[in-house]
Design a protein around this motif. Structure first.
Motif, PDB file in Angstrom:
ATOM      1  N   SER A  31     -29.814  -4.496 135.476  1.00  0.00           N
ATOM      2  CA  SER A  31     -28.869  -4.778 134.326  1.00  0.00           C
ATOM      3  C   SER A  31     -27.399  -4.830 134.864  1.00  0.00           C
ATOM      4  N   ALA A  32     -26.511  -5.451 134.375  1.00  0.00           N
ATOM      5  CA  ALA A  32     -24.948  -5.319 134.879  1.00  0.00           C
ATOM      6  C   ALA A  32     -24.143  -5.280 133.765  1.00  0.00           C
ATOM      7  N   HIS A  33     -23.093  -4.524 133.778  1.00  0.00           N
ATOM      8  CA  HIS A  33     -22.141  -4.058 132.881  1.00  0.00           C
ATOM      9  C   HIS A  33     -20.753  -4.551 133.077  1.00  0.00           C
ATOM     10  N   CYS A  34     -19.894  -4.225 132.182  1.00  0.00           N
ATOM     11  CA  CYS A  34     -18.367  -4.557 132.371  1.00  0.00           C
ATOM     12  C   CYS A  34     -17.806  -3.684 131.393  1.00  0.00           C
ATOM     13  N   PHE A  35     -16.809  -3.216 131.888  1.00  0.00           N
ATOM     14  CA  PHE A  35     -15.847  -1.910 131.070  1.00  0.00           C
ATOM     15  C   PHE A  35     -14.498  -2.447 131.352  1.00  0.00           C
ATOM     16  N   MET A  36     -13.765  -2.465 130.122  1.00  0.00           N
ATOM     17  CA  MET A  36     -12.345  -2.715 130.241  1.00  0.00           C
ATOM     18  C   MET A  36     -11.593  -1.557 129.314  1.00  0.00           C
ATOM     19  N   ALA A  37     -10.530  -1.357 129.991  1.00  0.00           N
ATOM     20  CA  ALA A  37      -9.534  -0.256 129.210  1.00  0.00           C
ATOM     21  C   ALA A  37      -8.114  -1.043 129.396  1.00  0.00           C
ATOM     22  N   ILE A  38      -7.573  -1.063 127.997  1.00  0.00           N
ATOM     23  CA  ILE A  38      -6.262  -1.559 127.865  1.00  0.00           C
ATOM     24  C   ILE A  38      -5.404  -0.580 127.341  1.00  0.00           C
ATOM     25  N   ASN A  39      -4.473  -0.393 128.350  1.00  0.00           N
ATOM     26  CA  ASN A  39      -3.509   0.773 128.015  1.00  0.00           C
ATOM     27  C   ASN A  39      -2.320   0.255 127.082  1.00  0.00           C
ATOM     28  N   VAL A  40      -2.479   1.062 125.689  1.00  0.00           N
ATOM     29  CA  VAL A  40      -1.556   0.325 124.656  1.00  0.00           C
ATOM     30  C   VAL A  40      -0.288   0.697 125.058  1.00  0.00           C
TER      31      VAL A  40
END
Length: 358
Positions: free
Chosen positions: A274-283
């Motif tokens: 399995s593969a995953h993607c994680f994103m964080a956007i600093n408001v």
């Protein structure tokens, strides 16, 4: 979650979340997981159960995880490492670890990098199932960030007008912070229905709705029916006429940002689990975080105030029903099917672990 997926109350076995959490930890430790990994995995699973995401809690997933740990396809003590690290872009080798353990590490890394760079994306490959997409996205809220998580699912879905399963289920989780209202917390498979919910249907004896599955020839089944023995999943929308090309496109989008971006192929051509993607956007990197959350609150409240359609009693947004489920289940316990509790009893007895269920 639709009522057809729920365990009937007259047979449900209500278990306190803390009791089930400890049972999961004990099983994982007995199968070779370090305590910290076992506790993180249990946190991920119980998040789903407490918030009513039963398809991705212990009822469905523990059987698969235990089988993987016993069979050697899952590494109980993965030594994950970065195979690429370029500030706001990181790729992690999961070392065949469960995504419910490695995934939170990746999301926290994305959050850490987004504090410095504004936006960060962490991909992961060579892993296993990561539970509910919302869990990982939710981790960003405490940092006043928008969190996004995606994962490859089983290659069970036909492309629009196709007769072969070439697409993953490919769910997306999205979280956006608020100050007063419930945070926006979206979590959905890009298939017409999550495949694990088919398992729930079979457990409770429910029927599939029109446009959820196809027959073995790929033709969408457009009447309510028992789940066929031989079927394929359909993209979100069910048929071309009611928008399955949109679900098809979104599935490809998730595949591109997970397995393809992580370097492990796509769909039936995937390599390395399995593969995953994680994103964080600093408001706060885009403007004042307080203003953003106030605007989110105002928008959320306007949606809650929406006039309901005939026959409906209210309008909600993603995250509200889940929080209501959490309030109820934390008070009364999580409702499990008796078969699930029996599986826990048998498994814990087999592993020589004291089981708490009466």
């Amino acid at each position: 979650m639709l009522d057809r997926f729920k365990v009937p109350e007259d047979i449900a076995v209500r278990i306190p979340p803390a009791m089930m959490h400890q049972a999961v930890v004990d099983i994982f430790v007995a199968l070779g997981m370090p305590e910290a990994n076992a506790s993180q995995g249990a946190d991920t699973l119980l998040y789903a159960d407490v918030r009513g995401i039963d398809s991705h809690g212990v009822s469905n997933m523990m059987r698969a995880y235990v089988a993987g740990l016993k069979g050697g396809s899952v590494n109980p003590d993965p030594q994950w490492k970065a195979t690429a690290d370029n500030k706001g872009a990181v790729n992690i080798d999961s070392d065949k670890g469960l995504g419910i353990v490695v995934g939170p590490h990746c999301m926290r890394l994305a959050i850490e990098r987004a504090r410095e760079y504004g936006v960060a994306i962490v991909t992961a490959h060579n892993g296993d199932h990561y539970g509910a997409a919302a869990y990982h996205a939710h981790l960003a809220l405490e940092a006043d960030m928008i969190g996004i998580s995606m994962t490859t699912g089983g290659v069970l879905v036909t492309p629009t007008q196709g007769a072969e399963p070439l697409l993953g289920l490919n769910p997306i989780g999205i979280a956006a912070p608020t100050a007063e209202t419930e945070p926006y917390l979206f979590d959905a498979s890009m298939s017409s229905v999550a495949a694990n919910k088919i398992g729930l249907l079979r457990r409770v004896g429910g029927q599939a709705l029109p446009g959820w599955v196809s027959g073995p020839d790929g033709a969408p089944i457009m009447e309510e029916t028992d789940v066929p023995d031989d079927f394929m999943m359909l993209p979100l929308g069910g048929t071309r006429e009611i928008g399955s090309h949109k679900g098809y496109g979104m599935m490809m989008f998730v595949e591109i940002l997970t397995s393809l971006l992580a370097g492990s192929g796509g769909g039936p051509l995937r390599r390395d689990g399995s593969a995953h993607c994680f994103m964080a956007i600093n408001v706060g990197a885009f403007g004042d975080a307080g203003n953003f959350k106030a605007d989110m609150d105002a928008y959320n409240q306007r949606l809650l105030d929406c006039k309901p359609a005939p026959g409906e009693t209210r309008v909600v947004y993603a995250g509200v029903p889940e929080q209501e489920a959490a309030t109820e289940r934390n008070q009364k316990g999580i409702p499990y099917h008796p078969d699930v509790i029996e599986w826990f009893r048998e498994t814990m007895d087999e592993l020589g672990v004291a089981q708490p269920f009466n």
